[in-house]
Motif scaffolding. Structure first.
Motif, short mmCIF file in Angstrom:
data_model
loop_
_atom_site.label_atom_id
_atom_site.label_comp_id
_atom_site.label_asym_id
_atom_site.label_seq_id
_atom_site.Cartn_x
_atom_site.Cartn_y
_atom_site.Cartn_z
N HIS A 103 0.83 -1.21 0.00
CA HIS A 103 0.00 0.00 0.00
C HIS A 103 0.86 1.26 0.00
N GLN A 104 2.07 1.18 0.55
CA GLN A 104 2.97 2.32 0.52
C GLN A 104 3.53 2.53 -0.89
N THR A 105 3.89 1.45 -1.54
CA THR A 105 4.36 1.54 -2.93
C THR A 105 3.29 2.16 -3.81
N GLN A 106 2.05 1.74 -3.62
CA GLN A 106 0.94 2.30 -4.40
C GLN A 106 0.76 3.79 -4.09
N ALA A 107 0.88 4.16 -2.82
CA ALA A 107 0.75 5.56 -2.43
C ALA A 107 1.84 6.41 -3.08
N ILE A 108 3.07 5.92 -3.08
CA ILE A 108 4.18 6.65 -3.69
C ILE A 108 3.92 6.83 -5.18
N GLU A 109 3.47 5.79 -5.85
CA GLU A 109 3.15 5.88 -7.28
C GLU A 109 2.01 6.87 -7.53
N ASP A 110 0.98 6.82 -6.70
CA ASP A 110 -0.16 7.72 -6.85
C ASP A 110 0.24 9.18 -6.64
N ILE A 111 1.08 9.42 -5.64
CA ILE A 111 1.53 10.78 -5.35
C ILE A 111 2.39 11.30 -6.50
N ARG A 112 3.29 10.47 -7.01
CA ARG A 112 4.11 10.88 -8.15
C ARG A 112 3.25 11.18 -9.37
N ALA A 113 2.22 10.37 -9.59
CA ALA A 113 1.33 10.59 -10.73
C ALA A 113 0.56 11.89 -10.57
N ALA A 114 0.15 12.20 -9.35
CA ALA A 114 -0.58 13.45 -9.10
C ALA A 114 0.32 14.65 -9.37
N TYR A 115 1.58 14.60 -8.91
CA TYR A 115 2.52 15.68 -9.23
C TYR A 115 2.72 15.79 -10.73
N GLY A 116 2.86 14.65 -11.39
CA GLY A 116 3.04 14.64 -12.83
C GLY A 116 1.85 15.22 -13.58
N ALA A 117 0.67 15.10 -12.98
CA ALA A 117 -0.55 15.63 -13.61
C ALA A 117 -0.72 17.12 -13.31
N GLY A 118 0.20 17.70 -12.55
CA GLY A 118 0.15 19.13 -12.30
C GLY A 118 -0.39 19.55 -10.94
N PHE A 119 -0.79 18.60 -10.12
CA PHE A 119 -1.26 18.96 -8.78
C PHE A 119 -0.07 19.37 -7.92
N GLU A 120 -0.23 20.42 -7.12
CA GLU A 120 0.86 20.91 -6.29
C GLU A 120 0.62 20.68 -4.80
N ARG A 121 -0.61 20.47 -4.41
CA ARG A 121 -0.94 20.24 -3.00
C ARG A 121 -1.67 18.91 -2.90
N ILE A 122 -0.96 17.92 -2.38
CA ILE A 122 -1.51 16.57 -2.34
C ILE A 122 -1.60 16.12 -0.88
N LEU A 123 -2.74 15.60 -0.52
CA LEU A 123 -2.95 15.09 0.83
C LEU A 123 -2.90 13.57 0.79
N TYR A 124 -2.01 13.00 1.60
CA TYR A 124 -1.94 11.55 1.75
C TYR A 124 -2.43 11.22 3.14
N GLN A 125 -3.47 10.44 3.23
CA GLN A 125 -4.07 10.07 4.51
C GLN A 125 -3.95 8.57 4.70
N CYS A 126 -3.57 8.18 5.91
CA CYS A 126 -3.36 6.77 6.22
C CYS A 126 -3.55 6.60 7.73
N PRO A 127 -4.08 5.48 8.18
CA PRO A 127 -4.29 5.30 9.62
C PRO A 127 -2.98 5.27 10.41
N THR A 128 -3.10 5.45 11.70
CA THR A 128 -1.95 5.35 12.59
C THR A 128 -1.26 4.00 12.38
N GLY A 129 0.05 4.05 12.22
CA GLY A 129 0.82 2.82 12.01
C GLY A 129 0.85 2.37 10.57
N GLY A 130 0.26 3.16 9.68
CA GLY A 130 0.20 2.79 8.26
C GLY A 130 1.46 3.09 7.48
#
Length: 80
Positions: A7-34
């Motif tokens: 799930h962390q690998t997927q999050a990293i890929e999703d965040i990189r894709a969002a930056y690549g799509a032009g988003f500048e403010r990205i919120l990553y939310q995950c439970p405690t210990g995630g």
């Protein structure tokens, strides 16, 4: 660095894709210990390896310590 969980690998890929799509403010939310610290440290290590200057802001002393420990595993030189 520690090996990211799926799930962390997927999050990293999703965040990189969002930056690549032009988003500048990205919120990553995950439970405690995630593994939010591991995710941001992996992103920061990758960006630093590409020659970017990286800054991580946290609001708790324990988060500074956790981030520093994770970044130390990357072998990159950093400071607090």
């Amino acid at each position: 660095m520690r090996i990211p969980r799926p799930h962390q690998t997927q999050a990293i890929e999703d965040i990189r894709a969002a930056y690549g799509a032009g988003f500048e403010r990205i919120l990553y939310q995950c439970p405690t210990g995630g593994g939010k610290t591991d995710v941001i440290c992996q992103i920061a290590a990758n960006a630093a390896a590409a020659g970017h200057i990286v800054r991580i802001d946290v609001h708790r002393d324990t988060l500074i310590q956790h981030s520093q420990e994770r970044l130390d595993l990357s072998g990159r030189e950093d400071g607090v």
